[in-house]
Design a protein around this motif. Structure first.
Motif, PDB file in Angstrom:
ATOM      1  N   CYS A 629       0.841  -1.207   0.000  1.00 38.70           N
ATOM      2  CA  CYS A 629       0.000   0.000   0.000  1.00 38.70           C
ATOM      3  C   CYS A 629       0.875   1.255   0.000  1.00 38.70           C
ATOM      4  CB  CYS A 629      -0.897  -0.021   1.243  1.00 38.70           C
ATOM      5  SG  CYS A 629      -1.868   1.490   1.406  1.00 38.70           S
ATOM      6  N   ARG A 632       1.228   3.245   3.255  1.00 41.76           N
ATOM      7  CA  ARG A 632       1.695   2.489   4.411  1.00 41.76           C
ATOM      8  C   ARG A 632       2.559   3.304   5.370  1.00 41.76           C
ATOM      9  NH1 ARG A 632       4.736  -0.668   1.663  1.00 41.76           N
ATOM     10  NH2 ARG A 632       6.753  -0.005   2.433  1.00 41.76           N
ATOM     11  N   SER A 637      -2.932   2.666  10.823  1.00 41.82           N
ATOM     12  CA  SER A 637      -3.595   1.362  10.985  1.00 41.82           C
ATOM     13  C   SER A 637      -2.893   0.240  10.236  1.00 41.82           C
ATOM     14  CB  SER A 637      -5.045   1.455  10.475  1.00 41.82           C
ATOM     15  OG  SER A 637      -5.660   2.635  10.876  1.00 41.82           O
ATOM     16  N   ALA A 638      -1.696   0.496   9.712  1.00 43.09           N
ATOM     17  CA  ALA A 638      -1.048  -0.484   8.833  1.00 43.09           C
ATOM     18  C   ALA A 638      -0.839  -1.831   9.522  1.00 43.09           C
ATOM     19  CB  ALA A 638       0.284   0.068   8.354  1.00 43.09           C
ATOM     20  N   CYS A 642      -0.065  -4.969   4.493  1.00 49.25           N
ATOM     21  CA  CYS A 642       0.037  -3.690   3.769  1.00 49.25           C
ATOM     22  C   CYS A 642       1.417  -3.516   3.139  1.00 49.25           C
ATOM     23  CB  CYS A 642      -0.230  -2.515   4.708  1.00 49.25           C
ATOM     24  SG  CYS A 642      -1.748  -2.684   5.639  1.00 49.25           S
ATOM     25  N   CYS A 660      -8.219  -0.639   0.972  1.00 46.07           N
ATOM     26  CA  CYS A 660      -7.516  -0.740   2.256  1.00 46.07           C
ATOM     27  C   CYS A 660      -7.750  -2.143   2.818  1.00 46.07           C
ATOM     28  CB  CYS A 660      -8.031   0.333   3.220  1.00 46.07           C
ATOM     29  SG  CYS A 660      -7.432   0.095   4.896  1.00 46.07           S
ATOM     30  N   TRP A 661      -6.666  -2.839   3.159  1.00 38.94           N
ATOM     31  CA  TRP A 661      -6.815  -4.199   3.665  1.00 38.94           C
ATOM     32  C   TRP A 661      -7.620  -4.228   4.962  1.00 38.94           C
ATOM     33  CZ3 TRP A 661      -6.437  -7.396   0.118  1.00 38.94           C
ATOM     34  CH2 TRP A 661      -5.423  -7.375  -0.832  1.00 38.94           C
ATOM     35  N   VAL A 662      -7.359  -3.296   5.829  1.00 38.27           N
ATOM     36  CA  VAL A 662      -8.040  -3.306   7.129  1.00 38.27           C
ATOM     37  C   VAL A 662      -9.533  -3.063   6.936  1.00 38.27           C
ATOM     38  CG1 VAL A 662      -8.230  -2.109   9.341  1.00 38.27           C
ATOM     39  CG2 VAL A 662      -5.978  -2.613   8.380  1.00 38.27           C
TER      40      VAL A 662
HETATM   41  S1  SF4 Z   1      -4.345  -0.119   6.655  1.00 39.33           S
HETATM   42 FE1  SF4 Z   1      -5.143   0.295   4.652  1.00 39.33          FE
HETATM   43  S2  SF4 Z   1      -4.468   2.344   4.196  1.00 39.33           S
HETATM   44 FE2  SF4 Z   1      -3.276   1.660   5.896  1.00 39.33          FE
HETATM   45  S3  SF4 Z   1      -1.473   0.828   4.979  1.00 39.33           S
HETATM   46 FE3  SF4 Z   1      -2.869  -0.852   5.201  1.00 39.33          FE
HETATM   47  S4  SF4 Z   1      -3.952  -0.962   3.299  1.00 39.33           S
HETATM   48 FE4  SF4 Z   1      -2.943   1.000   3.371  1.00 39.33          FE
END
Ligand code: SF4
Length: 670
Positions: A629, A632, A637-638, A642, A660-662
């Motif tokens: 990402c 990142r 929240s990474a 990510c 966004c993975w989260v």
């Molecule tokens: S939590 Fe989402 S926005 Fe943050 S680094 Fe991971 S994928 Fe990217």
């Protein structure tokens, strides 16, 4: 100016009155010093030196002007052509000019002069050709700087043809510098041609100019020092006179400089209007009229309108019908197999599919915009937000086909069911001009300072012979009234520097409305304005959207502004859409970047002790090959995933999309 007048008088009068003294041989009085009869003395054949100097003024100036004329005729078209062409041909032309520029002008002049042979033509052609290379480089540099100006970009969007852009927008804005360069070139040409004559490559006896007089004078300098000094002074003085004349001329032609000479009365009247002492006009939007006539004129649009607004009955055509019919008569027909439809079959305003825009980088092409896909419905207000460098403006350029060279767009843009790739390059400017318009951030640079407001506004509708000038001026005044600009008739005759920032932005919006676009792209339209004017401009855009059903793309770095004024928001980061969300859902965004952007928006309801959020770090360098990402490094929240996998832009059940993975995990676990 006085110097020029004196030179002109000498050129006219001296050959008529002093030709005899200048040519009369009188060997008995050769090489005499200055006297009452011969103020500068005589040469070795007894001819009066003053008479020869004055009579020689004509040939010296004629040759210099001829040479500069050749430079202009060859150099300016070559330079502006190289600036206005695109792609490799432009690079080849510019590099060719650069190569020629590497040769010293004097060597070229001597070489051409020697090839042509002694006489008047040798130095004229030599100096003319040598000077043309400099003019080509200068005019190409100037034209390139102007062709990237926002008002030229806006003119291109509305379909103004390249030649007209060159004549109306580019040349008037470079003419001042070219005039100064021309007068300086005359000075240089006088010196160079005199030098070539001095070397024996120029004017041959019995004709003479200052150069030949200098040759004779140097030969006789021991007996008559003035015979060498006088032509030298004449050459230097005339060169200075042309230099000063150029500056004076540029000052007279430049509207910004001449403004200081404007009457104070006029200035006061303008100030009163600027501070709002003059009552503003009511907003008189003629959406009904315009739409009716469009429907009447264009059956395809009637289908679009019926699909988009099934409840609307077809009203009667009114006084704008003729104008609108002309404006829409040449729209390309909608492709029968076109895409750009909603799931229910309604025509979309815009559909962007996998739009990527790359520029050459140090290690190969770099995507500034990457796989951007979205669609918008007719009448929708779509916001695009993100920090500087997030790719939002470049996305707008990709949609409006304004990607600057050497950018390479890929992907598809479908406007009202019409794939732009399937429209011929000949028809594309006209199609775009009838579909969309663009309003830029800086109202000062989005208007051409060399043209009056009326001239700029009318060119959008007089292009392609759609409307006569008088009719177009009337329409322009109507549009200015619609954007609540006071005294619209008067504003038509003003230039951009005579208006305040807010007035200029209103003019830019009015100009964008001239062709009755279906889609208005507003690229940071309020950033350069103060807060109260910002609110007025946003109200105006809102009115245009709600009353004219013009779809709007609002590009801004201010998520608060977009949230307030749009139906849907695309959040962009590092050239990609990271969240696509309804404005009404922005209180609970999914993407961490959107949350941080929202936290950075000043809010009067926020507790005073709660600080604004500062997003740490910066948008990554587009050339950086990021794995995982791109947000990142800045994301609070990474998670481990990510760093290794790039999150896709995943559609969610509520119609939004997020990369966004989260967020994807959280949604799928609900
Ligand atoms: S939590 Fe989402 S926005 Fe943050 S680094 Fe991971 S994928 Fe990217």
């Amino acid at each position: 100016l006085a110097g020029i007048v004196i030179l002109i008088l000498i050129v006219i009068i001296a050959p008529l009155t002093m030709a005899n003294s200048a040519n009369l041989l009188n060997v008995g009085s050769s090489l005499q010093g200055p006297s009452l009869h011969h103020w500068l003395g005589t040469d070795e054949l007894g001819r009066d030196l003053l008479a020869r100097l004055l009579v020689g003024t004509r040939s010296s100036l004629e040759l210099a002007l001829g040479a500069v004329g050749i430079s202009l005729v060859l150099g300016i078209p070559l330079g502006t052509l190289s600036a206005m062409t695109r792609g490799p041909s432009r690079r080849i032309l510019l590099r060719g000019i650069d190569v020629l520029l590497a040769f010293p002008a004097l060597i070229i002049a001597i070489y051409v002069g020697a090839v042509v042979g002694p006489g008047e033509w040798g130095p004229v052609l030599g100096v003319g050709i040598a000077g043309s290379i400099g003019f080509a480089r200068l005019s190409s540099n100037l034209a390139i700087s102007v062709r990237n100006a926002e008002y030229v970009q806006a003119a291109r969007v509305i379909g103004v043809r390249p030649f007209k852009i060159l004549v109306r927008h580019v040349l008037p804005n470079i003419i001042e510098t070219l005039i100064i360069a021309t007068t300086v070139s005359i000075s240089i040409a006088i010196i160079t041609i005199s030098g070539l004559s001095y070397l024996g490559l120029g004017v041959q006896p019995p004709y003479f100019d200052w150069g030949t007089l200098l040759t004779d004078g140097v030969n006789n300098i021991n007996q008559i020092p003035l015979s060498a000094v006088a032509p030298s002074v004449a050459i230097a003085l005339s060169a200075m006179i042309f230099g000063f004349f150029g500056e004076a001329l540029a000052r007279a032609l430049n509207p910004l400089l001449s403004q200081t000479r404007g009457s104070s009365k006029r200035g006061r009247a303008l100030s009163l209007e600027m501070i709002g002492a003059v009552p503003s006009q009511t907003l008189d939007l003629e959406f009904e009229d315009t739409r009716d006539s469009l429907l009447e004129a264009e059956p395809e649009l009637a289908v679009i309108e019926a699909l988009a607004n099934p409840d609307n009955s077809v009203p009667t055509a009114r006084r704008e019908s003729r104008r609108s019919r002309r404006a829409s008569a040449s729209l390309p027909r909608l492709d029968e197999t076109s895409e750009g439809l909603t799931a229910s079959g309604d025509v979309l305003e815009l559909e962007v599919l996998d739009l990527s825009i790359s520029f050459p980088g140090r290690h190969g092409p770099v995507d500034i915009v990457s796989n951007v896909s979205f669609s918008m419905k007719i009448g929708e207000r779509l916001g695009i937000v993100g920090e500087s460098g997030s790719g939002k403006s470049m996305t707008a350029f990709g949609i409006s086909q304004l990607v600057p060279y050497p950018g390479r767009p890929r992907g598809r843009v479908i406007v009202r069911g019409q794939d732009l790739d399937r429209i011929s390059s000949r028809d594309l400017p006209r199609f775009l001009s009838q579909q969309m318009a663009i309003v830029f951030q800086d109202p000062m640079s989005s208007l051409n300072p060399a043209l009056t407001i009326g001239r700029q506004m009318t060119e959008t509708v007089t292009e392609y012979g759609k409307m006569k000038h008088g009719e177009a001026m009337k329409l322009a005044a109507e549009r200015l009234a619609e954007v609540q600009l006071p005294s619209p008739q008067k504003q038509l005759h003003r230039r951009s520097h005579e208006l305040s920032g807010g007035m200029r932005q209103r003019v830019a919006i009015a100009m964008a409305l001239m062709n009755e676009p279906k889609l208005l792209i507003a690229d940071e339209p309020t950033t350069a304005l103060d807060v109260t004017v910002q609110a007025q401009i946003m109200d105006l855009l809102y009115a245009i959207n709600s009353e004219r059903h013009v779809s709007i793309i609002l590009i801004s770095h201010n998520l608060g502004l977009v949230k307030e004024n749009c139906d849907r928001v695309l959040v962009m980061y590092a050239g990609k859409i990271v969240e696509d969300i309804a404005a009404s859902q922005l209180d609970s965004p999914q993407h961490p970047y959107t949350r941080l952007l929202l936290g950075a928006v000043p809010d009067v309801t926020r507790p005073r002790d709660e600080p604004l959020i500062d997003i740490p770090g910066q948008v990554p360098d587009p050339e950086a090959r990021i794995v995982g990402c791109s947000f990142r490094e800045r994301c609070p929240s990474a998670i481990a995933q990510c760093a290794t996998e790039t999150p896709p832009l995943e559609p969610l059940e509520d119609g939004s999309r997020v990369a966004c993975w989260v967020a994807i995990r959280e949604r799928s676990s609900v």
